[in-house]
Design an enzyme around this catalytic site. Structure first.
Site, PDB file in Angstrom:
ATOM      1  N   CYS A 219       0.792  -5.758  -4.176  1.00  0.00           N
ATOM      2  CA  CYS A 219       0.912  -6.592  -2.974  1.00  0.00           C
ATOM      3  C   CYS A 219       1.971  -7.661  -3.170  1.00  0.00           C
ATOM      4  O   CYS A 219       2.389  -8.309  -2.217  1.00  0.00           O
ATOM      5  CB  CYS A 219      -0.430  -7.222  -2.618  1.00  0.00           C
ATOM      6  SG  CYS A 219      -0.921  -8.475  -3.786  1.00  0.00           S
TER       7      CYS A 219
ATOM      8  N   LYS B 173     -18.363  -3.584  -4.520  1.00  0.00           N
ATOM      9  CA  LYS B 173     -18.109  -2.251  -3.950  1.00  0.00           C
ATOM     10  C   LYS B 173     -16.660  -1.932  -4.305  1.00  0.00           C
ATOM     11  O   LYS B 173     -15.733  -2.349  -3.638  1.00  0.00           O
ATOM     12  CB  LYS B 173     -18.303  -2.283  -2.425  1.00  0.00           C
ATOM     13  CG  LYS B 173     -18.621  -0.949  -1.778  1.00  0.00           C
ATOM     14  CD  LYS B 173     -17.544   0.115  -1.947  1.00  0.00           C
ATOM     15  CE  LYS B 173     -16.320  -0.091  -1.089  1.00  0.00           C
ATOM     16  NZ  LYS B 173     -15.221   0.857  -1.435  1.00  0.00           N
TER      17      LYS B 173
ATOM     18  N   GLU C 260     -13.092   3.517  -3.953  1.00  0.00           N
ATOM     19  CA  GLU C 260     -13.594   4.854  -4.301  1.00  0.00           C
ATOM     20  C   GLU C 260     -12.517   5.685  -5.016  1.00  0.00           C
ATOM     21  O   GLU C 260     -12.805   6.737  -5.568  1.00  0.00           O
ATOM     22  CB  GLU C 260     -14.101   5.577  -3.039  1.00  0.00           C
ATOM     23  CG  GLU C 260     -13.077   5.830  -1.947  1.00  0.00           C
ATOM     24  CD  GLU C 260     -12.857   4.618  -1.023  1.00  0.00           C
ATOM     25  OE1 GLU C 260     -12.915   3.477  -1.488  1.00  0.00           O
ATOM     26  OE2 GLU C 260     -12.597   4.857   0.173  1.00  0.00           O
TER      27      GLU C 260
ATOM     28  N   GLU D  20       4.690  -2.016   5.635  1.00  0.00           N
ATOM     29  CA  GLU D  20       4.365  -1.967   4.210  1.00  0.00           C
ATOM     30  C   GLU D  20       4.359  -0.503   3.783  1.00  0.00           C
ATOM     31  O   GLU D  20       3.476   0.263   4.176  1.00  0.00           O
ATOM     32  CB  GLU D  20       2.986  -2.593   3.931  1.00  0.00           C
ATOM     33  CG  GLU D  20       2.647  -2.585   2.457  1.00  0.00           C
ATOM     34  CD  GLU D  20       1.260  -3.142   2.134  1.00  0.00           C
ATOM     35  OE1 GLU D  20       0.292  -2.816   2.838  1.00  0.00           O
ATOM     36  OE2 GLU D  20       1.153  -3.902   1.150  1.00  0.00           O
TER      37      GLU D  20
ATOM     38  N   SER E  11      -5.859  -3.343   2.603  1.00  0.00           N
ATOM     39  CA  SER E  11      -4.815  -3.294   3.632  1.00  0.00           C
ATOM     40  C   SER E  11      -5.155  -4.259   4.777  1.00  0.00           C
ATOM     41  O   SER E  11      -6.318  -4.625   4.974  1.00  0.00           O
ATOM     42  CB  SER E  11      -4.702  -1.864   4.171  1.00  0.00           C
ATOM     43  OG  SER E  11      -5.965  -1.459   4.662  1.00  0.00           O
TER      44      SER E  11
ATOM     45  N   PHE F  22      -7.434  -0.168  -4.544  1.00  0.00           N
ATOM     46  CA  PHE F  22      -7.199   0.735  -5.685  1.00  0.00           C
ATOM     47  C   PHE F  22      -6.173   0.211  -6.671  1.00  0.00           C
ATOM     48  O   PHE F  22      -6.132   0.648  -7.821  1.00  0.00           O
ATOM     49  CB  PHE F  22      -6.745   2.122  -5.170  1.00  0.00           C
ATOM     50  CG  PHE F  22      -5.285   2.191  -4.808  1.00  0.00           C
ATOM     51  CD1 PHE F  22      -4.311   2.368  -5.775  1.00  0.00           C
ATOM     52  CD2 PHE F  22      -4.863   2.065  -3.478  1.00  0.00           C
ATOM     53  CE1 PHE F  22      -2.961   2.428  -5.449  1.00  0.00           C
ATOM     54  CE2 PHE F  22      -3.531   2.108  -3.133  1.00  0.00           C
ATOM     55  CZ  PHE F  22      -2.580   2.287  -4.131  1.00  0.00           C
TER      56      PHE F  22
HETATM   57  P1  NAD Z   1      -7.746  -0.142   1.700  1.00  0.00           P
HETATM   58  O1  NAD Z   1      -7.739  -1.149   2.775  1.00  0.00           O
HETATM   59  O2  NAD Z   1      -7.549   1.293   2.072  1.00  0.00           O
HETATM   60  O3  NAD Z   1      -9.127  -0.182   0.879  1.00  0.00           O
HETATM   61  C1  NAD Z   1      -9.629  -1.394   0.373  1.00  0.00           C
HETATM   62  C2  NAD Z   1     -11.149  -1.321   0.358  1.00  0.00           C
HETATM   63  O4  NAD Z   1     -11.624  -1.180   1.701  1.00  0.00           O
HETATM   64  C3  NAD Z   1     -11.699  -0.138  -0.435  1.00  0.00           C
HETATM   65  O5  NAD Z   1     -12.797  -0.573  -1.195  1.00  0.00           O
HETATM   66  C4  NAD Z   1     -12.119   0.856   0.639  1.00  0.00           C
HETATM   67  O6  NAD Z   1     -13.251   1.611   0.273  1.00  0.00           O
HETATM   68  C5  NAD Z   1     -12.459  -0.029   1.820  1.00  0.00           C
HETATM   69  N1  NAD Z   1     -12.129   0.595   3.111  1.00  0.00           N
HETATM   70  C6  NAD Z   1     -11.106   1.435   3.385  1.00  0.00           C
HETATM   71  N2  NAD Z   1     -11.100   1.769   4.695  1.00  0.00           N
HETATM   72  C7  NAD Z   1     -12.146   1.135   5.255  1.00  0.00           C
HETATM   73  C8  NAD Z   1     -12.660   1.075   6.580  1.00  0.00           C
HETATM   74  N3  NAD Z   1     -12.095   1.753   7.569  1.00  0.00           N
HETATM   75  N4  NAD Z   1     -13.734   0.314   6.812  1.00  0.00           N
HETATM   76  C9  NAD Z   1     -14.323  -0.390   5.817  1.00  0.00           C
HETATM   77  N5  NAD Z   1     -13.879  -0.361   4.543  1.00  0.00           N
HETATM   78  C10 NAD Z   1     -12.797   0.383   4.252  1.00  0.00           C
HETATM   79  O7  NAD Z   1      -6.646  -0.617   0.632  1.00  0.00           O
HETATM   80  P2  NAD Z   1      -6.097   0.180  -0.633  1.00  0.00           P
HETATM   81  O8  NAD Z   1      -5.234   1.295  -0.177  1.00  0.00           O
HETATM   82  O9  NAD Z   1      -7.186   0.461  -1.579  1.00  0.00           O
HETATM   83  O10 NAD Z   1      -5.187  -0.969  -1.303  1.00  0.00           O
HETATM   84  C11 NAD Z   1      -3.842  -1.186  -0.959  1.00  0.00           C
HETATM   85  C12 NAD Z   1      -3.706  -2.337   0.000  1.00  0.00           C
HETATM   86  O11 NAD Z   1      -4.264  -3.527  -0.565  1.00  0.00           O
HETATM   87  C13 NAD Z   1      -2.257  -2.687   0.293  1.00  0.00           C
HETATM   88  O12 NAD Z   1      -2.120  -2.956   1.652  1.00  0.00           O
HETATM   89  C14 NAD Z   1      -2.005  -3.933  -0.538  1.00  0.00           C
HETATM   90  O13 NAD Z   1      -0.978  -4.773  -0.052  1.00  0.00           O
HETATM   91  C15 NAD Z   1      -3.336  -4.598  -0.433  1.00  0.00           C
HETATM   92  N6  NAD Z   1      -3.539  -5.560  -1.498  1.00  0.00           N
HETATM   93  C16 NAD Z   1      -3.461  -6.879  -1.173  1.00  0.00           C
HETATM   94  C17 NAD Z   1      -3.598  -7.828  -2.156  1.00  0.00           C
HETATM   95  C18 NAD Z   1      -3.494  -9.295  -1.817  1.00  0.00           C
HETATM   96  O14 NAD Z   1      -3.796 -10.112  -2.665  1.00  0.00           O
HETATM   97  N7  NAD Z   1      -3.088  -9.656  -0.611  1.00  0.00           N
HETATM   98  C19 NAD Z   1      -3.823  -7.439  -3.479  1.00  0.00           C
HETATM   99  C20 NAD Z   1      -3.910  -6.079  -3.774  1.00  0.00           C
HETATM  100  C21 NAD Z   1      -3.759  -5.140  -2.766  1.00  0.00           C
END
Ligand code: NAD
Length: 492
Positions: free
Chosen positions: A284, A176, A179, A385, A229, A152
């Site tokens: 991040c 994808k 959401e 985090e 994450s 997000f």
């Molecule tokens: P998230 O892991 O909750 O969601 C990321 C994606 O995974 C979304 O599209 C979501 O629909 C999907 N998703 C969520 N839960 C899932 C599951 N159980 N099974 C399959 N798919 C699932 O992450 P977020 O809250 O949207 O983003 C924040 C996180 O992203 C933080 O941890 C941040 O550090 C990380 N991030 C990392 C980088 C990097 O380059 N390392 C960059 C940006 C964000």
């Protein structure tokens, strides 16, 4: 008031209503207004998108690279033409300030620019007469249908870490989006479709876990790019690679900045505060910890106290806001709970951002800048985090000790050093076990022509996003060894 719009998927060149039975509200985190409804698309819709991509791939891979990038040149122009409207969409659904939204969109556009160089970036190499009368060469070919799952916090930039490279190298792409922030991706896809890109080259399927699983399991998806994450990154990496696919999965972070007493404290405070509290700490590459060494402790604490106490929190569309809300009410509750945990573990809450509200925006997910002192080395706060505007101070006796603290972290996304000593900088950049290093910088975001690195629990895979890594990830190498008997070779 009219009902919020239901977002559509983009499959095979047209916008299609999802047959989903479940929908989620997309909410403005500052106002609480429901902006739209996003479908949690079933696996069948993912399958349809992948099939359209697989069909389009047969023709798209044969379009010369010089012609494929013409669509990206047009895309870049359209992104610039609609720049402000897209930035406002980012702020409305993600909450960050309008300046931050503009900044992330520029970083995304830079990737489109780099991918326009694909005709030279995807060149192979060759040798004539590697043996008598035999030539050998390597060419890069696209993989087929590739998928991308995004988080997000950077809805305008992160899809563009992948999409331009994937399609310029001749692949078809299924996005994808998160959401929580799907409308920004819809903007990107709409503009791509206006470039005249052939149907099926890019698709977008909204959804959650079911759509992610379907992409990781689909026979015709050849590669998966993921950002989110760590728990989900690990899961997606295992599932996609378990199904024989390439995967690059970027995860979470806990980034520390080491502050030496020879640093310019005024500048350091400003830079670290921007890193810690910018995007409400939901980056991040946010500095969420500082390790002050020796005498740096007092002056650095002073500058951070000032920065945390004076940052203007408000609606991101107001140009004078310096920090927006966090993404959801649940995030706010989680962050506030973790501030409580830090206190219970022995940290002192110097500036407390809990239970605050912005006048006129009472339904917003507000957490104000928070400053913790004396975060214990072995507590959970030093390792978790938090992903909110919470900055913790730790203290070390020496640079060696501070580097050891960083290297004990499970994450390895970024670490920063603030100093005027070249020798200290050299030791730090050599010894810190992280993928991105900042020296007198708080957000060491690699430019589009460098890999967006990340080590340890911050990354699963080998090839990162952006630049040459992106080109390698989205292509497979083919080596040709050939002999052509001819009058010339027969002479010998
Ligand atoms: P998230 O892991 O909750 O969601 C990321 C994606 O995974 C979304 O599209 C979501 O629909 C999907 N998703 C969520 N839960 C899932 C599951 N159980 N099974 C399959 N798919 C699932 O992450 P977020 O809250 O949207 O983003 C924040 C996180 O992203 C933080 O941890 C941040 O550090 C990380 N991030 C990392 C980088 C990097 O380059 N390392 C960059 C940006 C964000």
């Amino acid at each position: 008031m009219s009902d919020p719009a239901v977002l559509h998927n983009f499959i095979g060149g047209s916008w299609q209503q999802s047959a989903a039975t479940e929908f989620l509200d997309v909410t403005n985190p500052a106002t609480g207004e429901v902006l739209s409804e996003v479908p949690l698309s079933p696996a069948g819709e993912v399958d349809r998108a992948v099939q359209k991509g697989a069909k389009a791939f047969q023709a798209w891979r044969r379009v010369p690279a010089t012609e494929r990038v013409q669509f990206l040149f047009r895309f870049k122009n359209l992104l610039e033409e609609h720049f402000e409207a897209i930035a406002q969409t980012i702020t409305r659904e993600c909450g960050k300030t309008i300046g931050e939204s503009r900044g992330e969109l520029w970083r995304g556009i830079e990737n489109v620019e780099v991918a326009c160089g694909i005709p030279s970036l995807m060149q192979g190499y060759n040798n004539e007469d590697i043996a008598s009368g035999i030539d050998e060469h390597m060419v890069r070919q696209p993989l087929g249908v590739v998928a991308c799952i995004t988080p997000f916090n950077f809805p305008g930039m992160i899809p563009l870490w992948f999409l331009p490279y994937a399609i310029a190298t001749g692949n078809c792409f299924v996005l994808k989006p998160s959401e929580k922030v799907p409308s920004t991706s819809a903007w990107l896809v709409r503009l791509l479709s206006e470039t005249g890109l052939p149907d099926g080259v890019v698709q977008m399927v909204h959804g959650g876990r079911a759509a992610v699983d379907a992409l990781c399991d689909h026979h015709d998806v050849r590669a998966v790019s993921f950002v989110g994450s760590t728990a989900v990154a690990r899961y997606v990496y295992a599932r996609a690679t378990g199904n024989g696919k390439r995967a690059q999965c970027q995860g979470g972070a806990k980034n520390a900045a080491i502050i030496l007493d020879d640093a310019d404290m005024e500048m350091t405070g400003r830079i670290v505060a921007d890193s810690a509290y910018g995007c409400a700490g939901q980056r991040c590459l946010a500095n969420s910890l500082a390790v002050t060494v020796g005498n740096a402790r007092g002056p650095f604490t002073e500058v951070m106290l000032e920065a945390a106490g004076t940052r203007r929190v408000g609606y991101g569309l107001n140009e004078d806001s310096q920090m927006g809300p966090v993404i959801t009410h649940e995030s706010r509750l989680r962050i506030e709970r973790l501030i409580g945990v830090a206190k219970d573990e022995g940290a002192r809450v110097l500036v407390d951002g809990r239970d605050r509200v912005v006048h006129g925006f009472e339904r917003g997910n507000w957490v104000f800048p928070t400053l913790l002192d004396g975060v214990p080395r072995d507590g959970s706060t030093a390792a978790t985090e938090i992903f909110g505007p919470v900055f913790g101070l730790m203290h070390a006796d020496s640079l060696d000790d501070a580097i050891t603290l960083i290297n004990r972290q499970r994450y390895g996304n970024m670490a920063c050093l603030f100093t005027s000593s070249g020798a200290a900088a050299r030791q730090f950049r050599s010894e810190a076990e992280v993928g991105n290093i900042g020296i007198n910088l708080g957000v060491a975001a690699p430019m589009a022509f460098y890999p967006f690195s990340g080590w340890k629990d911050s990354f699963f895979g080998t090839l990162h996003a952006q630049g040459r890594h992106g080109v390698e990830f989205y292509t497979q190498t083919k080596v040709v060894v050939e002999r052509w008997p001819s009058a010339w070779t027969r002479r010998f």
